[in-house]
Scaffold this active site. Sequence first.
Site, short mmCIF file in Angstrom:
data_model
loop_
_atom_site.label_atom_id
_atom_site.label_comp_id
_atom_site.label_asym_id
_atom_site.label_seq_id
_atom_site.Cartn_x
_atom_site.Cartn_y
_atom_site.Cartn_z
N ASP A 67 -0.69 -0.15 -8.28
CA ASP A 67 -2.13 0.50 -7.66
C ASP A 67 -2.99 0.99 -8.47
OD1 ASP A 67 -0.49 2.78 -7.81
OD2 ASP A 67 -0.21 3.27 -5.39
N ASN A 136 2.61 10.99 3.45
CA ASN A 136 2.04 10.46 4.75
C ASN A 136 2.81 9.19 4.90
OD1 ASN A 136 1.18 8.86 2.79
ND2 ASN A 136 -1.10 8.91 3.26
N HIS A 138 2.91 6.66 2.69
CA HIS A 138 2.50 5.64 2.04
C HIS A 138 3.29 5.04 1.00
CE1 HIS A 138 -0.06 7.86 -1.17
NE2 HIS A 138 1.27 7.59 -1.45
N GLU A 143 -1.79 2.93 3.18
CA GLU A 143 -2.09 4.22 4.02
C GLU A 143 -1.51 3.95 5.21
OE1 GLU A 143 -2.00 6.38 2.01
OE2 GLU A 143 -4.13 6.75 1.28
C1 F6R Z 1 1.45 5.69 -7.16
C2 F6R Z 1 1.86 5.14 -6.10
C3 F6R Z 1 1.95 6.17 -5.04
C4 F6R Z 1 2.94 7.06 -5.09
C5 F6R Z 1 3.30 8.15 -4.11
C6 F6R Z 1 4.31 9.53 -4.56
O1 F6R Z 1 1.27 4.56 -8.31
O2 F6R Z 1 2.12 4.11 -5.65
O3 F6R Z 1 2.29 5.78 -3.72
O4 F6R Z 1 4.23 6.43 -5.36
O5 F6R Z 1 2.39 9.00 -3.84
O6 F6R Z 1 4.02 10.00 -5.58
P1 F6R Z 1 4.70 11.05 -6.42
O7 F6R Z 1 5.83 10.13 -7.13
O8 F6R Z 1 3.76 11.60 -7.61
O9 F6R Z 1 5.37 11.89 -5.53
#
Ligand code: F6R
Length: 244
Positions: A67, A136, A138, A143
């Site tokens: 992403d 959340n 995701h 989302e």
């Molecule tokens: C980032 C992504 C997000 C993260 C998620 C957890 O490329 O796809 O979905 O994997 O927000 O983020 P961290 O690992 O920083 O807690």
Amino acid sequence: MQLKIYKDHGSSSDAAASEIIELVKNKPNAILCMASGETPRLTCKLLVEKAIAQKVDLRHITFIGLDEWVGIPPENDGSCYHFFHTEIFKPLNFSADQVHLFDALSGNLEEECLKMDATIFEKGTIDLMIVGIGMNGHIGFNEPGVSFNNYSHVIDLDEITISGGQKYFKTPATLKRGITIGLKHLQESKKVLLMANGTKKAGVIKKTVQGEITNEFPASIMQTHTNGFVMIDEEAATLLDHKK
Ligand code: F6R
């Protein structure tokens, strides 16, 4: 789906890095799709170390970035592009033609999505997808409320993602939309590893593994994947009913 609880983040990251190494040994032209963020940073570091120590050449794989923040330029060190460039592409000498990341500055984001989908379909199925989980629920920028049947798409970011995302940026960033691989791609991936660590992720891990399967909590889709692995440390497992 299988749950794997490791002693600490180092052990789960080591296992994830070894997964990539073994995949590439068996299939040098594998398709790997990865999230950026805090969770996979150690996996990337260990991957680089193992690839160098074991002389495993990753330059024939296809790398798909999960992403990107819409409107954030690649040179911004909070961008997913910057993360992958620093953590993987540069240390392992990747070439530009083997990496496929969303251009979040494109004037035609829909076309970016179609381009990414076409790349994945042309190359074949994603062999290994490694994702994290947001506060959340995701995955990528899928989302709460997202369809499980989406391929790549652009999405309005949830408030939790917008506030939580600031941790990646040195100065406050304007985060409104994300461009992301969809959950249909996740379902079609041959293997998926969802990683999480720390007590702060214990609540979302409980919902992922033991909660209702619903698009209101996107990570719950992991329960439906026959080759899906939720890889967590002991701290992230503290709220689970029965630890396996
Ligand atoms: C980032 C992504 C997000 C993260 C998620 C957890 O490329 O796809 O979905 O994997 O927000 O983020 P961290 O690992 O920083 O807690």
